[in-house]
Design a protein around this motif. Sequence first.
Motif, PDB file in Angstrom:
ATOM      1  N   LEU A   7       0.846  -1.207   0.000  1.00 32.82           N
ATOM      2  CA  LEU A   7       0.000   0.000   0.000  1.00 32.82           C
ATOM      3  C   LEU A   7       0.876   1.249   0.000  1.00 32.82           C
ATOM      4  N   ARG A   8       1.841   1.266   0.891  1.00 38.55           N
ATOM      5  CA  ARG A   8       2.745   2.423   0.986  1.00 38.55           C
ATOM      6  C   ARG A   8       3.519   2.632  -0.310  1.00 38.55           C
ATOM      7  N   ARG A   9       4.040   1.541  -0.879  1.00 35.59           N
ATOM      8  CA  ARG A   9       4.820   1.642  -2.117  1.00 35.59           C
ATOM      9  C   ARG A   9       3.962   2.235  -3.237  1.00 35.59           C
ATOM     10  N   GLN A  10       2.738   1.714  -3.377  1.00 37.08           N
ATOM     11  CA  GLN A  10       1.882   2.176  -4.471  1.00 37.08           C
ATOM     12  C   GLN A  10       1.447   3.632  -4.275  1.00 37.08           C
ATOM     13  N   ILE A  11       1.116   4.002  -3.048  1.00 35.09           N
ATOM     14  CA  ILE A  11       0.693   5.385  -2.794  1.00 35.09           C
ATOM     15  C   ILE A  11       1.837   6.352  -3.060  1.00 35.09           C
ATOM     16  N   ARG A  12       3.046   6.010  -2.583  1.00 38.23           N
ATOM     17  CA  ARG A  12       4.212   6.882  -2.832  1.00 38.23           C
ATOM     18  C   ARG A  12       4.464   7.040  -4.330  1.00 38.23           C
ATOM     19  N   HIS A  13       4.430   5.911  -5.039  1.00 41.89           N
ATOM     20  CA  HIS A  13       4.696   5.935  -6.482  1.00 41.89           C
ATOM     21  C   HIS A  13       3.613   6.741  -7.209  1.00 41.89           C
ATOM     22  N   ALA A  14       2.352   6.543  -6.805  1.00 45.63           N
ATOM     23  CA  ALA A  14       1.242   7.266  -7.438  1.00 45.63           C
ATOM     24  C   ALA A  14       1.386   8.766  -7.214  1.00 45.63           C
ATOM     25  N   ARG A  15       1.812   9.151  -6.027  1.00 48.71           N
ATOM     26  CA  ARG A  15       1.966  10.574  -5.722  1.00 48.71           C
ATOM     27  C   ARG A  15       3.018  11.207  -6.641  1.00 48.71           C
ATOM     28  N   ILE A  16       4.131  10.504  -6.829  1.00 47.26           N
ATOM     29  CA  ILE A  16       5.200  11.015  -7.701  1.00 47.26           C
ATOM     30  C   ILE A  16       4.709  11.114  -9.150  1.00 47.26           C
ATOM     31  N   LEU A  17       4.024  10.063  -9.618  1.00 49.53           N
ATOM     32  CA  LEU A  17       3.517  10.060 -10.995  1.00 49.53           C
ATOM     33  C   LEU A  17       2.527  11.203 -11.217  1.00 49.53           C
ATOM     34  N   CYS A  18       1.625  11.404 -10.269  1.00 48.87           N
ATOM     35  CA  CYS A  18       0.617  12.460 -10.415  1.00 48.87           C
ATOM     36  C   CYS A  18       1.251  13.844 -10.371  1.00 48.87           C
ATOM     37  N   GLU A  19       2.241  14.026  -9.507  1.00 49.39           N
ATOM     38  CA  GLU A  19       2.950  15.311  -9.474  1.00 49.39           C
ATOM     39  C   GLU A  19       3.647  15.571 -10.808  1.00 49.39           C
ATOM     40  N   THR A  20       4.241  14.546 -11.370  1.00 50.58           N
ATOM     41  CA  THR A  20       4.950  14.669 -12.650  1.00 50.58           C
ATOM     42  C   THR A  20       4.010  15.064 -13.778  1.00 50.58           C
ATOM     43  N   HIS A  21       2.792  14.498 -13.763  1.00 51.60           N
ATOM     44  CA  HIS A  21       1.854  14.719 -14.870  1.00 51.60           C
ATOM     45  C   HIS A  21       0.816  15.805 -14.566  1.00 51.60           C
ATOM     46  N   GLY A  22       0.943  16.471 -13.437  1.00 54.89           N
ATOM     47  CA  GLY A  22       0.008  17.536 -13.108  1.00 54.89           C
ATOM     48  C   GLY A  22      -1.401  17.066 -12.830  1.00 54.89           C
ATOM     49  N   ALA A  23      -1.521  15.872 -12.236  1.00 54.70           N
ATOM     50  CA  ALA A  23      -2.838  15.303 -11.932  1.00 54.70           C
ATOM     51  C   ALA A  23      -3.095  15.320 -10.425  1.00 54.70           C
ATOM     52  N   GLN A  24      -4.358  15.440 -10.055  1.00 57.37           N
ATOM     53  CA  GLN A  24      -4.761  15.378  -8.652  1.00 57.37           C
ATOM     54  C   GLN A  24      -4.955  13.919  -8.256  1.00 57.37           C
ATOM     55  N   LEU A  25      -4.234  13.484  -7.231  1.00 55.39           N
ATOM     56  CA  LEU A  25      -4.358  12.110  -6.736  1.00 55.39           C
ATOM     57  C   LEU A  25      -5.324  12.077  -5.556  1.00 55.39           C
ATOM     58  N   VAL A  26      -6.249  11.116  -5.601  1.00 59.30           N
ATOM     59  CA  VAL A  26      -7.176  10.866  -4.498  1.00 59.30           C
ATOM     60  C   VAL A  26      -6.929   9.442  -4.001  1.00 59.30           C
ATOM     61  N   ILE A  27      -6.743   9.289  -2.700  1.00 64.69           N
ATOM     62  CA  ILE A  27      -6.513   7.970  -2.107  1.00 64.69           C
ATOM     63  C   ILE A  27      -7.826   7.435  -1.557  1.00 64.69           C
ATOM     64  N   ASN A  28      -8.208   6.246  -1.977  1.00 62.32           N
ATOM     65  CA  ASN A  28      -9.449   5.634  -1.504  1.00 62.32           C
ATOM     66  C   ASN A  28      -9.221   4.927  -0.159  1.00 62.32           C
ATOM     67  N   ASP A  29     -10.093   5.185   0.797  1.00 65.87           N
ATOM     68  CA  ASP A  29     -10.149   4.463   2.086  1.00 65.87           C
ATOM     69  C   ASP A  29      -9.013   4.786   3.059  1.00 65.87           C
ATOM     70  N   TYR A  30      -7.764   4.705   2.606  1.00 63.24           N
ATOM     71  CA  TYR A  30      -6.618   4.698   3.522  1.00 63.24           C
ATOM     72  C   TYR A  30      -6.229   6.113   3.958  1.00 63.24           C
ATOM     73  N   TRP A  31      -7.110   6.724   4.741  1.00 62.04           N
ATOM     74  CA  TRP A  31      -6.880   8.114   5.132  1.00 62.04           C
ATOM     75  C   TRP A  31      -5.679   8.254   6.066  1.00 62.04           C
ATOM     76  N   GLN A  32      -5.412   7.212   6.891  1.00 63.36           N
ATOM     77  CA  GLN A  32      -4.228   7.297   7.774  1.00 63.36           C
ATOM     78  C   GLN A  32      -2.944   7.339   6.950  1.00 63.36           C
ATOM     79  N   LEU A  33      -2.871   6.505   5.901  1.00 65.53           N
ATOM     80  CA  LEU A  33      -1.679   6.502   5.048  1.00 65.53           C
ATOM     81  C   LEU A  33      -1.584   7.811   4.258  1.00 65.53           C
ATOM     82  N   ALA A  34      -2.725   8.369   3.873  1.00 66.59           N
ATOM     83  CA  ALA A  34      -2.704   9.658   3.186  1.00 66.59           C
ATOM     84  C   ALA A  34      -2.087  10.724   4.086  1.00 66.59           C
ATOM     85  N   LEU A  35      -2.460  10.709   5.353  1.00 69.08           N
ATOM     86  CA  LEU A  35      -1.867  11.636   6.324  1.00 69.08           C
ATOM     87  C   LEU A  35      -0.365  11.402   6.443  1.00 69.08           C
ATOM     88  N   GLU A  36       0.002  10.143   6.601  1.00 70.29           N
ATOM     89  CA  GLU A  36       1.405   9.778   6.839  1.00 70.29           C
ATOM     90  C   GLU A  36       2.291  10.096   5.639  1.00 70.29           C
TER      91      GLU A  36
END
Length: 203
Positions: free
Chosen positions: A40-69
Amino acid sequence: MTVLDPFYLLVGDVSLLETLLPCGVRLVQLRLKDKPNAELRRQIRHARILCETHGAQLVINDYWQLALELGCDFVHLGQEDMETADFDALRRAGIRFGLSTHDPAELERALSFEPAYVALGPVYPTLLKKMKWGPQGLERVRDWKTRAGDTPLVAIGGLTPERLEGVFAAGADSAAVVTDIQQAEDPVARCREWVAATQAYRQ
């Protein structure tokens, strides 16, 4: 008020973002299910980098604690998640949240939290998962938009580019898409179709 892109892509694995974000996707939800914590952590971190690179807004489903972290700034929560989510902590961290709704009581409850958007589904029959709610239809979309007022409305469930005009005319601000792209013969080509089909609705 949050302004949502009219095309809201939902993916179940970060690998899909690598191929679909370059199509012009601006709003994407990472909807992870049944994965170990480290993954979960690996995918969220990778998704955040990809979205920042492409100028997209990332939304995390369910895992609000990991979103905070992990420093994400947008989450999506279902009705069950709302029972345990720490909305005060999310607000303090500047994290916006969207909430799922299916009936008037759920909508009223969701709006009391002042979300960035509310989602209604399934609008049409969907293959995504077995649901206790039948297709909501466009009349329900109209009703939801009236009730939601200035809160953006996301329509989800059984959407195709051909159904977009009716969905937006009924009051939806964004169309969330899962199976129409993931089960397409050519997901990249289908994703490009969606970006083009929603172009007229971009502000």
